[in-house]
Design a protein around this motif. Structure first.
Motif, PDB file in Angstrom:
ATOM      1  N   GLU A  71     -70.867   3.007   4.323  1.00 38.98           N
ATOM      2  CA  GLU A  71     -71.185   3.669   5.220  1.00 38.98           C
ATOM      3  C   GLU A  71     -71.616   4.918   4.720  1.00 38.98           C
ATOM      4  OE1 GLU A  71     -66.938   2.981   2.669  1.00 38.98           O
ATOM      5  OE2 GLU A  71     -68.893   2.135   3.769  1.00 38.98           O
ATOM      6  N   LYS A  73     -74.393   5.931   3.680  1.00 40.76           N
ATOM      7  CA  LYS A  73     -75.412   6.044   3.565  1.00 40.76           C
ATOM      8  C   LYS A  73     -75.783   5.660   5.489  1.00 40.76           C
ATOM      9  CE  LYS A  73     -77.370   2.655  -0.435  1.00 40.76           C
ATOM     10  NZ  LYS A  73     -77.484   0.812   0.276  1.00 40.76           N
ATOM     11  N   SER A  74     -74.963   5.392   5.759  1.00 43.27           N
ATOM     12  CA  SER A  74     -75.294   4.819   7.078  1.00 43.27           C
ATOM     13  C   SER A  74     -74.994   6.404   8.169  1.00 43.27           C
ATOM     14  CB  SER A  74     -74.125   4.455   7.963  1.00 43.27           C
ATOM     15  OG  SER A  74     -74.544   2.663   7.824  1.00 43.27           O
ATOM     16  N   ALA A  75     -73.979   6.817   7.467  1.00 43.19           N
ATOM     17  CA  ALA A  75     -73.400   8.467   7.711  1.00 43.19           C
ATOM     18  C   ALA A  75     -74.922   9.368   7.525  1.00 43.19           C
ATOM     19  CB  ALA A  75     -71.960   9.070   7.358  1.00 43.19           C
ATOM     20  N   ILE A  77     -78.062   8.474   7.062  1.00 43.02           N
ATOM     21  CA  ILE A  77     -78.535   8.462   7.904  1.00 43.02           C
ATOM     22  C   ILE A  77     -78.575   8.766   9.097  1.00 43.02           C
ATOM     23  CG2 ILE A  77     -80.451   6.780   9.255  1.00 43.02           C
ATOM     24  CD1 ILE A  77     -80.892   7.253   5.724  1.00 43.02           C
ATOM     25  N   LYS A  78     -77.948   9.213   9.465  1.00 39.92           N
ATOM     26  CA  LYS A  78     -77.785   9.550  11.109  1.00 39.92           C
ATOM     27  C   LYS A  78     -77.812  10.990  10.856  1.00 39.92           C
ATOM     28  CE  LYS A  78     -74.175   9.657  14.332  1.00 39.92           C
ATOM     29  NZ  LYS A  78     -72.922   9.233  14.878  1.00 39.92           N
ATOM     30  N   ASP A  79     -76.981  11.484   9.786  1.00 42.19           N
ATOM     31  CA  ASP A  79     -77.049  12.871   9.839  1.00 42.19           C
ATOM     32  C   ASP A  79     -78.902  13.670   9.811  1.00 42.19           C
ATOM     33  OD1 ASP A  79     -76.210  15.706   9.115  1.00 42.19           O
ATOM     34  OD2 ASP A  79     -77.881  15.763   7.496  1.00 42.19           O
ATOM     35  N   LYS A  81     -81.662  11.890  10.806  1.00 38.84           N
ATOM     36  CA  LYS A  81     -82.381  11.606  12.077  1.00 38.84           C
ATOM     37  C   LYS A  81     -82.455  12.815  13.440  1.00 38.84           C
ATOM     38  CE  LYS A  81     -82.548   6.480  12.127  1.00 38.84           C
ATOM     39  NZ  LYS A  81     -82.645   5.476  12.558  1.00 38.84           N
ATOM     40  N   ASP A  82     -81.502  13.219  12.896  1.00 40.92           N
ATOM     41  CA  ASP A  82     -80.855  15.233  13.723  1.00 40.92           C
ATOM     42  C   ASP A  82     -81.606  15.415  13.566  1.00 40.92           C
ATOM     43  OD1 ASP A  82     -79.823  16.453  15.620  1.00 40.92           O
ATOM     44  OD2 ASP A  82     -77.912  16.027  14.473  1.00 40.92           O
ATOM     45  N   GLY A  85     -79.289  18.332  12.180  1.00 46.53           N
ATOM     46  CA  GLY A  85     -78.374  17.671  10.892  1.00 46.53           C
ATOM     47  C   GLY A  85     -77.793  18.568  10.093  1.00 46.53           C
ATOM     48  N   MET A 102     -86.477   9.808   8.670  1.00 47.66           N
ATOM     49  CA  MET A 102     -86.232  11.056   9.184  1.00 47.66           C
ATOM     50  C   MET A 102     -86.253  12.803   9.806  1.00 47.66           C
ATOM     51  SD  MET A 102     -84.684  10.120   5.445  1.00 47.66           S
ATOM     52  CE  MET A 102     -86.374   9.713   4.692  1.00 47.66           C
TER      53      MET A 102
END
Length: 231
Positions: A71, A73-75, A77-79, A81-82, A85, A102
């Motif tokens: 969880e 890692k997912s958060a 990577i999401k950040d 990609k922004d 972020g 990224m």
């Protein structure tokens, strides 16, 4: 490439100084570690000296390795990609490599040479993916950094300082290629071409100091590029 005199988290003081100065304006940076223990030690040292400020919604510094919770890692990577972020620096292992896109990564640092040329290119390739903009790679070599590791013959040669031998051409030799020109991005070539400009377009020389650690920390025969210098 620069060579440090000892294996210590204090080698990342230049990163701490930059994060303190620029905060959320710090160019996104990845530091790849050959050793998990070095990663954890460096993370503890950096986060101890870079204090979260009031109003900070997320930490600027994070870790990514094989035992990081999914969880998290997912958060992360999401950040990453922004473009907007908050994460500015990730300390990671080779777990953060293929298949991970990224946004706006400008600097990739390796603490200890990667084991293979493929590893080196894949990890360095995390930077500049969105628009091919100028970005930088720095390898920090510490004493006995290849001991006990399955480092390829090519990367062992890359890790050495061979007079008049371009490090880029050492990498290209694994793919039966050669760049006939000297490269300003190679620390050996800069002995002829002059210091390499580590700045990102739009930054001031002070902002670009993320890749200009103190000379006193490095061996006397290693030329540390100075972003404020002109050719």
């Amino acid at each position: 490439m620069v060579t440090v005199k000892e294996r210590s988290p204090t080698n990342f003081q230049f990163i701490i100084d930059f994060l303190r100065s620029k905060r959320e304006e710090t160019p996104r940076t990845l530091i790849y570690f050959a050793s998990h223990s070095d990663l954890v030690e460096a993370f503890s040292y950096i986060t101890l000296h870079v204090v979260q400020e009031a109003g900070d919604s997320k930490p600027m510094v994070s870790m990514y390795h094989s035992v990081t919770a999914e969880e998290i890692k997912s958060a992360l990577i999401k950040d990453m990609k922004d473009f907007n972020g908050y994460t500015r620096l990730i300390l990671c292992t080779s777990s953060l490599s293929m298949g991970v896109d990224m946004a706006d990564v400008k600097y990739v640092i390796h603490y200890g040479v990667p084991c293979t040329t493929d590893d080196f290119l894949q990890e360095t390739g995390r930077a500049g993916r969105e628009d091919g903009s100028k970005c930088h790679s720095l390898v920090i070599n510490y004493p006995h950094s290849v001991s006990g590791r399955p480092v390829s013959k090519t990367m062992r040669k890359f890790n050495k300082r061979v007079l008049k031998t371009c490090r880029r051409n050492i990498i290209l030799s694994d793919y039966n290629q050669k760049d006939v020109k000297q490269n300003p991005c190679c620390d050996i070539c800069t002995e002829v071409l002059g210091p390499y400009d580590f700045s990102i377009p739009g930054e001031t020389s002070a902002q670009s100091s993320v890749t200009s650690p103190s000379r006193s920390a490095y061996s006397a025969d290693t030329e540390i590029p100075d972003p404020s210098s002109s050719d």
